[in-house]
Design a protein around this motif. Structure first.
Motif, PDB file in Angstrom:
ATOM      1  N   ILE A 205       0.863  -1.177   0.000  1.00  0.00           N
ATOM      2  CA  ILE A 205       0.000   0.000   0.000  1.00  0.00           C
ATOM      3  C   ILE A 205       0.903   1.232   0.000  1.00  0.00           C
ATOM      4  O   ILE A 205       1.886   1.304   0.727  1.00  0.00           O
ATOM      5  N   THR A 206       0.580   2.184  -0.848  1.00  0.00           N
ATOM      6  CA  THR A 206       1.446   3.332  -1.059  1.00  0.00           C
ATOM      7  C   THR A 206       0.682   4.633  -0.827  1.00  0.00           C
ATOM      8  O   THR A 206      -0.459   4.763  -1.257  1.00  0.00           O
ATOM      9  N   THR A 207       1.308   5.576  -0.154  1.00  0.00           N
ATOM     10  CA  THR A 207       0.692   6.889  -0.013  1.00  0.00           C
ATOM     11  C   THR A 207       0.711   7.581  -1.370  1.00  0.00           C
ATOM     12  O   THR A 207       1.644   7.423  -2.155  1.00  0.00           O
ATOM     13  N   MET A 208      -0.331   8.340  -1.665  1.00  0.00           N
ATOM     14  CA  MET A 208      -0.431   8.945  -2.995  1.00  0.00           C
ATOM     15  C   MET A 208      -1.455  10.062  -2.972  1.00  0.00           C
ATOM     16  O   MET A 208      -2.223  10.219  -2.039  1.00  0.00           O
ATOM     17  N   GLN A 209      -1.444  10.848  -4.055  1.00  0.00           N
ATOM     18  CA  GLN A 209      -2.489  11.829  -4.301  1.00  0.00           C
ATOM     19  C   GLN A 209      -3.008  11.782  -5.726  1.00  0.00           C
ATOM     20  O   GLN A 209      -4.005  12.425  -6.035  1.00  0.00           O
ATOM     21  N   ALA A 210      -2.322  11.036  -6.590  1.00  0.00           N
ATOM     22  CA  ALA A 210      -2.739  10.991  -7.988  1.00  0.00           C
ATOM     23  C   ALA A 210      -2.366   9.648  -8.600  1.00  0.00           C
ATOM     24  O   ALA A 210      -1.239   9.176  -8.424  1.00  0.00           O
ATOM     25  N   VAL A 211      -3.318   9.045  -9.324  1.00  0.00           N
ATOM     26  CA  VAL A 211      -3.089   7.736  -9.935  1.00  0.00           C
ATOM     27  C   VAL A 211      -3.698   7.703 -11.338  1.00  0.00           C
ATOM     28  O   VAL A 211      -4.827   8.149 -11.542  1.00  0.00           O
TER      29      VAL A 211
END
Length: 368
Positions: A205-211
């Motif tokens: 699981i990865t922290t993110m704001q855009a995918v």
């Protein structure tokens, strides 16, 4: 707020037309879409975000009824959709008049609009394509209305002809998550340009704001690598995402380097061994490179007709005996051409010119 993010499902596409597995692949894409909603129900997500190109072309009424049935089976899950460049809202699009289930919001306008879900304190922004190409950078100039809400941009695009955008600008404008589609290679988006970075193989699981979701399943042999869907959770304080790969089909590009000593049977043996060790879900596009003796004839149709081979791209160079050809054709154009090119040295440019010229002259001689 817990969600699933998908894009570029391309329902209605028939991959690898003419191949024995083509119809099954078309059916599998529908099955996969259904399975995503079964997962959504099982893990109790709040929302499914569909970032464009749900269909490969203009959807038929019966197809819209089918997907609406799927949506109706999960009334507790909010579904938000935009149309992409493949299923854009043409004047005659069935999207325009179809009535979806109560839990579905289709952002149909050709300008940015939004829907707010008070029970989730979440607002989703987006717009649908009304043309095959939309070149405005409209996404970069949106500011969320509710700064205290979870703000999501449902974006289809990322190249010059399809709403170019900067992930960094959009996040800077106040969005908490960009749920993007259009580019079939999925990954996390960073910085000023749209360049998806796949998650590492252990699926952390990865922290993110855009995918960029990527295609749910590959739709042609150029869609290499893994495909699937994204499960995420977001609050105003943090966001995290996990990529969930699907393995009904995976295209593999395999390069076979040939040498001038190889025969047709030797190449066939290499192909047989390659396919004998493939994974059941793999389909191969084979690239033949290197050199081949001018007297050797490869049976490319044999390779193309092997089970699990999508296509063969041949970029072989003929391995001519230039000295022998020059001596045998000394008083003819072919011999004079070889002598002239050989006198120019060993640069790659002249080597290539020599090869092309000899091939053309030999072909002309054979055609007489």
């Amino acid at each position: 707020m817990k969600f699933i993010h998908i894009a570029d499902v391309h329902l209605g596409v028939v991959p690898d037309a003419g191949k024995s597995w083509s119809e099954k692949r078309a059916a599998d894409i529908w099955t996969t879409f259904t399975e995503v909603f079964a997962v959504a129900k099982k893990i109790k997500v709040d929302m499914v975000l569909i970032a464009g190109d749900l269909f490969h072309r203009q959807p038929l009424i019966r197809e819209l009824r089918e997907i609406n049935y799927i949506f109706e089976q999960v009334p507790e899950i909010q579904v938000v959709i935009v149309a992409g460049n493949h299923d854009f809202l043409s004047v005659a699009s069935n999207y325009r008049t179809f009535s979806f289930a109560k839990n579905v919001v289709f952002l149909k306008k050709n300008e940015i609009e939004s829907v707010y879900f008070p029970e989730l304190n979440t607002e989703v922004y987006g717009m649908s394509y009304w043309h095959r190409e939309e070149t405005s950078d409209v996404y970069d100039h949106i500011t969320p209305k509710r700064q205290d809400a979870i703000n999501i941009l449902l974006a289809h695009g990322g190249d010059a002809k399809h709403i170019p955008f900067s992930p960094a600008k959009i996040i800077e404008n106040g969005f908490d998550y960009i749920a993007a589609g259009h580019i079939h290679k999925g990954g996390v988006l960073e910085g000023m340009s749209v360049n998806p970075v796949p998650l590492d193989s252990n699926r952390k699981i990865t922290t993110m704001q855009a995918v960029m979701a990527g295609a749910l399943e590959p739709i042609d042999s150029n869609d290499t690598g893994e495909h699937g869907f994204w499960v995420g959770e977001i609050t105003k304080a943090f966001g995290q995402v996990q990529f969930c790969p699907l393995r009904k089909c995976q295209y593999v590009h395999e390069t076979i380097q040939l040498s001038s000593q190889m025969t047709n049977m030797a190449v066939q043996t290499i192909v047989k061994n390659l396919l004998a060790n493939r994974k059941p879900y793999e389909l191969y596009k084979i690239f033949l490179t290197g050199t081949l003796n001018a007297d050797t004839e490869l049976d490319l149709d044999w390779i193309r007709n092997q089970e699990a081979v999508v296509d063969v791209i041949c970029s072989l160079r003929q391995d001519y005996d230039y000295d022998r050809l020059r001596e045998e054709n000394e008083q003819q154009l072919l011999g004079r051409f070889i002598a002239a090119m050989q006198s120019q040295g060993e640069s790659e440019v002249y080597k290539k010119a020599l090869e092309i010229g000899v091939e053309a002259l030999l072909s002309a001689k054979l055609d007489r």
